[in-house]
Motif scaffolding. Sequence first.
Motif, PDB file in Angstrom:
ATOM      1  N   HIS A 149       0.837  -1.204   0.000  1.00  0.00           N
ATOM      2  CA  HIS A 149       0.000   0.000   0.000  1.00  0.00           C
ATOM      3  C   HIS A 149       0.875   1.259   0.000  1.00  0.00           C
ATOM      4  O   HIS A 149       0.638   2.185  -0.782  1.00  0.00           O
ATOM      5  N   HIS A 182       1.205   5.216  -2.191  1.00  0.00           N
ATOM      6  CA  HIS A 182       1.596   6.576  -1.790  1.00  0.00           C
ATOM      7  C   HIS A 182       2.875   7.112  -2.432  1.00  0.00           C
ATOM      8  O   HIS A 182       2.933   8.273  -2.830  1.00  0.00           O
ATOM      9  N   GLU A 238      -6.101   9.341   0.350  1.00  0.00           N
ATOM     10  CA  GLU A 238      -6.384   7.897   0.373  1.00  0.00           C
ATOM     11  C   GLU A 238      -7.376   7.447  -0.711  1.00  0.00           C
ATOM     12  O   GLU A 238      -7.154   6.447  -1.367  1.00  0.00           O
TER      13      GLU A 238
END
Length: 359
Positions: A201, A206, A246
């Motif tokens: 993730h 990111h 997000e």
Amino acid sequence: GLPGVYDVLPETPREVPWFPMNIRELDLTVDTLDGGTELINEDHPGFNDPAYRERRFEIVSLAKAYKHGEKLPRVRYTEQETATWQAVYERLGSLHDKWACREYRSYSTSLPLYDLCRQPDEGEMLPQMEKYCGYAVNNIPQLGDISDFLQQRTGFTLRPISGLLSARDFLNALAFRVFYSTQYIRHHGNPFYTPEPDICHELLGHVPLFANPAFADFSQEIGLASLAATDEDVAKLAAVYWFTVEFGLLREGEDVKAFGAGVLSSFGEMEWACADVPSQECREMGSMKEQLKPILRPLDPWEASKQEYPITTYQPVMFCAESLEDAEFRIAQFCDSLTRPFFPQYDPLTQTIRVTKAI
Ligand code: HBI
Ligand code: FE
């Protein structure tokens, strides 16, 4: 003075919630909400796997022992862990070509003024990550290599963390251009599912965006707004963060593209958010039985700050900005609207927060 601004200043000095004033003080915020490994509850895919839990404890201990200024811990990942990474890397790669926003897929760095005749340095992002950070199908990159690379691009650095932090601690670090990153990987039993952040993730959702200067500024802006903010305002900023960094979307012409890391790091969520018609299989995976598509709203931070969101199903409501600049502008306005007795600013030379009275 500005009309109205004096009115909100208290007569006597007001106590504000603690916040880090120097980058070293991030060493004081190591307590995660889960206490390190307790998030592995009965529902977690790794709950009944003692070997996974032991391995995770090992990696999490490195993050807990880390102090500012030290070299970032390097992890020798196992073959099984690398196989999990490979499955995620390959599956997401083809979807990113189709659905990731321009800012995720490509980079552009400004040229020094004396070198104006040269072509601007721009290109695809992923080859840069492969060249400088060790991104590859058969290798889990090291946080230290990524942190050094980002530092040169936008001044952002990574800091290892053992799990989920409070929204306040997590957002406060962004003021210092520091991003907390987990280092363990999800359970191998289901490479396409994780109930909490993991290295896939962080690195595939990111990291590439932190190489973008506008995105770096945008993230720091939210971080600065969170320093000494009231609990109520931190909750609003956490929701704004949720619906942009997000789960945010960006419009590109006729298309809706993935911008948020939660979308970019989950193939199901990406189809749900970006496909014209999400498949039945996709909807079932995200527990969306009744709803055919997410409800897309134009990004309005005031609305986003009040919008409720589930964390175990796909997002029923999502926000779409016209561009990254549009998102940045609106969020800067929102942050300016929050009332505090002073303006915090970050001095990158001393890595310290400077506080100016609000008048
Ligand atoms: N902690 N380690 C970690 N990673 C996150 O992404 C994270 C967090 N704590 C809080 C949080 N995200 C959310 O509340 C954001 O909306 C701020
Ligand atoms: Fe995240």
